[in-house]
Design an enzyme around this catalytic site. Structure first.
Site, PDB file in Angstrom:
ATOM      1  N   TYR A   1       8.157  -6.243   1.067  1.00 31.81           N
ATOM      2  CA  TYR A   1       7.753  -5.187   0.612  1.00 31.81           C
ATOM      3  C   TYR A   1       6.670  -5.476  -0.525  1.00 31.81           C
ATOM      4  O   TYR A   1       5.810  -4.436  -0.375  1.00 31.81           O
ATOM      5  CB  TYR A   1       9.105  -4.676  -0.137  1.00 31.81           C
ATOM      6  CG  TYR A   1       8.439  -3.098  -0.301  1.00 31.81           C
ATOM      7  CD1 TYR A   1       8.597  -1.977   0.621  1.00 31.81           C
ATOM      8  CD2 TYR A   1       8.192  -2.640  -1.700  1.00 31.81           C
ATOM      9  CE1 TYR A   1       8.074  -0.848   0.287  1.00 31.81           C
ATOM     10  CE2 TYR A   1       7.692  -1.300  -1.812  1.00 31.81           C
ATOM     11  CZ  TYR A   1       7.526  -0.204  -0.694  1.00 31.81           C
ATOM     12  OH  TYR A   1       7.383   1.176  -1.058  1.00 31.81           O
TER      13      TYR A   1
ATOM     14  N   ASP B   1     -20.130   3.453   2.715  1.00 34.38           N
ATOM     15  CA  ASP B   1     -19.082   3.421   3.732  1.00 34.38           C
ATOM     16  C   ASP B   1     -19.433   2.379   4.627  1.00 34.38           C
ATOM     17  O   ASP B   1     -20.564   2.334   5.432  1.00 34.38           O
ATOM     18  CB  ASP B   1     -19.432   4.891   4.718  1.00 34.38           C
ATOM     19  CG  ASP B   1     -18.279   5.033   5.674  1.00 34.38           C
ATOM     20  OD1 ASP B   1     -17.843   3.802   6.019  1.00 34.38           O
ATOM     21  OD2 ASP B   1     -18.306   6.013   6.174  1.00 34.38           O
TER      22      ASP B   1
ATOM     23  N   THR C   1     -17.410  13.067   9.340  1.00 36.47           N
ATOM     24  CA  THR C   1     -16.438  14.056   9.420  1.00 36.47           C
ATOM     25  C   THR C   1     -15.314  13.825   8.134  1.00 36.47           C
ATOM     26  O   THR C   1     -15.199  14.754   7.307  1.00 36.47           O
ATOM     27  CB  THR C   1     -15.965  14.403  10.688  1.00 36.47           C
ATOM     28  OG1 THR C   1     -15.403  12.879  10.798  1.00 36.47           O
ATOM     29  CG2 THR C   1     -16.905  14.548  11.724  1.00 36.47           C
TER      30      THR C   1
ATOM     31  N   PHE D   1     -12.754  19.537  15.939  1.00 32.67           N
ATOM     32  CA  PHE D   1     -13.036  18.839  17.009  1.00 32.67           C
ATOM     33  C   PHE D   1     -12.030  18.281  17.702  1.00 32.67           C
ATOM     34  O   PHE D   1     -11.900  18.022  18.686  1.00 32.67           O
ATOM     35  CB  PHE D   1     -14.395  17.969  16.952  1.00 32.67           C
ATOM     36  CG  PHE D   1     -14.196  16.856  15.793  1.00 32.67           C
ATOM     37  CD1 PHE D   1     -14.404  17.250  14.411  1.00 32.67           C
ATOM     38  CD2 PHE D   1     -13.457  15.579  16.167  1.00 32.67           C
ATOM     39  CE1 PHE D   1     -14.076  16.344  13.550  1.00 32.67           C
ATOM     40  CE2 PHE D   1     -13.505  14.630  15.213  1.00 32.67           C
ATOM     41  CZ  PHE D   1     -13.712  15.072  13.623  1.00 32.67           C
TER      42      PHE D   1
HETATM   43  C1  LIG Z   1     -14.146   5.883  11.626  1.00 30.58           C
HETATM   44  C2  LIG Z   1     -15.264   6.121  10.345  1.00 30.58           C
HETATM   45  C3  LIG Z   1     -14.538   6.642   9.049  1.00 30.58           C
HETATM   46  C4  LIG Z   1     -13.144   6.983   8.832  1.00 30.58           C
HETATM   47  O1  LIG Z   1     -12.046   5.793   9.254  1.00 30.58           O
HETATM   48  P1  LIG Z   1     -10.572   5.871   9.954  1.00 30.58           P
HETATM   49  O2  LIG Z   1     -10.086   4.432   9.764  1.00 30.58           O
HETATM   50  O3  LIG Z   1     -10.982   6.686  11.126  1.00 30.58           O
HETATM   51  O4  LIG Z   1      -9.787   6.757   8.915  1.00 30.58           O
HETATM   52  C5  LIG Z   1     -15.245   6.704   7.944  1.00 30.58           C
HETATM   53  N1  LIG Z   1     -16.670   6.705   8.448  1.00 30.58           N
HETATM   54  C6  LIG Z   1     -17.254   6.236   9.160  1.00 30.58           C
HETATM   55  C7  LIG Z   1     -18.747   6.003   9.615  1.00 30.58           C
HETATM   56  C8  LIG Z   1     -16.543   6.088  10.344  1.00 30.58           C
HETATM   57  O5  LIG Z   1     -16.806   5.804  11.462  1.00 30.58           O
END
Ligand SMILES: *Cc1c(COP(=O)(O)O)cnc(C)c1O
Length: 461
Positions: free
Chosen positions: A74, A217, A127, A451
């Site tokens: 854990y 990101d 999104t 979507f």
């Molecule tokens: C897929 C994605 C996310 C979100 O990640 P998840 O693992 O699906 O929650 C964020 N930013 C971009 C550019 C993505 O392609």
């Protein structure tokens, strides 16, 4: 096919999964039952699944071996240590917060770094990212270079931030009203378009002058690094690993969806440079994800991710990955099918505006095109246009993105070049009778991230 231009798969296949195409009448029934939404099609009715490259990756023998070394304690799992070391080495960030997937990291970052009413500029939106920013009171502002909204503008780094737009926003709103800059590498919704190192550096210099943080990101950062090696002057002789380290040297942290460039099926993390922010994030991870040493992942998942991250930085792997996607794009382009150019890192995007000029954007051309492609061939794709963009929360109007696209997303290490031939044939055949693609209207429209679960029906104009 020129095997020098398009190198063969840099792997051999050890385990196979049978796929088969259901017949036409069945495909028509399936799409109707799915409300013309490809997200709602049962996987067993799909022949070639290009819905997403998220979590659909094929793991290596090393990763599967790593799964057996899962330490499911854990607290204090050794797999966490391994993942932490890998992230420190590859990204250069000292602090790691594991999460169940990318959006878990977005949730935590948005909560610790946004004050209600602050602006969050970004190079186009994603999104789930925008959802969490807005849910925490942030106001998203698109500062990507203008050409990114033009499907036909062929530029090497179409994902770059427009520095004048960023500077204008800072002057207009004041640096204290900007939560941080969100910089996606590559830009998914622009067609998987990369950002140049020159641009990342310039964004860093500009934000440093104003004391503004920058978070990446990093979901498809390895693909972005490949494009830098291929296209940016002075980087041809650098390794993917060296380029990644320089990229992240310009960021204060990053959210990562492990389901993409970590070549696993589930997982994600938030990586940070600042200790204070890390401590705040750690307090939230316990609430939303799990202990700071697993964050919603099993030990075995963290091990597979640590190994996958290293495999992803191998040149032969990422070269094949990007070129396989490009190969599909070239086949379509040669046949005159309108696509977003240049072809990006993870997908070929059909330009539904030019594919279906007989449909208005409010008639959901990309949604309908994705449904038609499934009927044509059993190939599953995804709408990335007006349906994905959702509605303005204040006015209730549809957001109307300039890019109205269908995404053919290639999973990592799953399909061969022959499958790409087959997909291209299906799209080209459909293009020849594109007038048959009908307008759609909503039967059911969910309020958030519509979507995923919306349902539609075709109608006659
Ligand atoms: C897929 C994605 C996310 C979100 O990640 P998840 O693992 O699906 O929650 C964020 N930013 C971009 C550019 C993505 O392609």
């Amino acid at each position: 096919m020129d095997y020098k231009k398009y190198p063969a798969e840099p792997y051999r296949i050890k385990v196979v999964e049978t796929v088969q195409m259901v017949d036409l009448a069945e495909r028509e029934r399936v799409i109707q039952e799915a409300g013309y939404n490809t997200f709602l099609i049962p996987s067993e009715d799909v022949y070639i699944d290009l819905l997403t490259d998220s979590g659909t990756n094929a793991m290596s023998d090393s990763q599967w071996a790593g799964m057996m070394r899962g330490d499911e304690a854990y607290a204090g799992s050794r797999n966490f240590k391994h993942l932490e070391e890998s992230v420190q080495e590859i990204f250069g960030f000292p602090y790691l917060v594991p999460t169940h997937q990318g959006r878990g990291a977005e949730n935590i970052l948005s909560r610790v770094a946004i004050k209600p009413g602050q602006y969050v500029p970004g190079n186009m939106y994603f999104t789930t990212t925008r959802y969490h920013q807005e849910a925490n009171g942030g106001i998203f502002v698109d500062i990507i270079r203008e050409e990114a909204h033009d499907a036909a503008a062929d530029l090497p780094f179409k994902g770059d931030i427009d520095l004048a737009k960023l500077e204008g926003l800072i002057e207009d709103k004041g640096a204290e009203n900007i939560a941080y800059v969100c910089l996606a590498v590559t830009v998914n919704l622009a067609g998987g378009q990369p950002v140049s190192l020159g641009n990342m550096k310039a964004v860093r210099e500009l934000t440093n002058r104003h004391g503004i943080k920058v978070f990446f990101d990093a979901t498809r950062c390895v693909e972005n690094a490949y494009f830098i090696k291929e296209r940016e002057e002075g980087y041809q002789d650098k390794s993917i690993g060296e380029i990644l380290l320089e990229m992240f040297s310009y960021a204060d942290g990053a959210t990562m969806s492990g389901k993409k460039d970590c070549i696993v099926n589930i997982g994600g993390f938030l990586a940070l440079r600042d200790e204070e922010l890390f401590l705040k994030a750690k307090e939230l991870v316990v609430v939303f994800e799990g202990m700071p040493s697993y964050g919603g992942m099993a030990g075995r998942d963290m091990e597979a991710m640590a190994i996958g991250l290293r495999e992803a930085t191998q040149f032969e792997y990422i070269q094949h990955r990007v070129l396989q996607v490009r190969y599909l794009g070239e086949l379509l382009k040669e046949a005159g099918v309108p696509i977003v150019e240049p072809v990006g890192g993870h997908a070929v995007f059909l330009d539904a505006r030019r594919f279906c000029p007989h449909l208005e954007q409010e008639e959901f051309p990309a949604q309908s095109l994705a449904a038609a492609l499934f009927i044509e061939s059993g190939v599953r794709s995804m709408e990335r246009g007006i349906v994905s963009a959702g509605r303005n929360q204040d006015t209730g109007e549809h957001h109307k993105p300039k890019l109205e696209t269908v995404r053919l997303t290639i999973p990592r290490r799953v399909y061969t070049y022959k499958h790409m031939d087959l997909v291209a044939d299906a799209v080209i055949k459909l293009y020849k009778h594109k007038e048959d693609i009908r307008p759609l209207r909503f039967v059911y429209e969910p309020k958030q991230l519509r979507f995923f679960t919306a349902r539609f029906e075709p109608f006659d104009k």
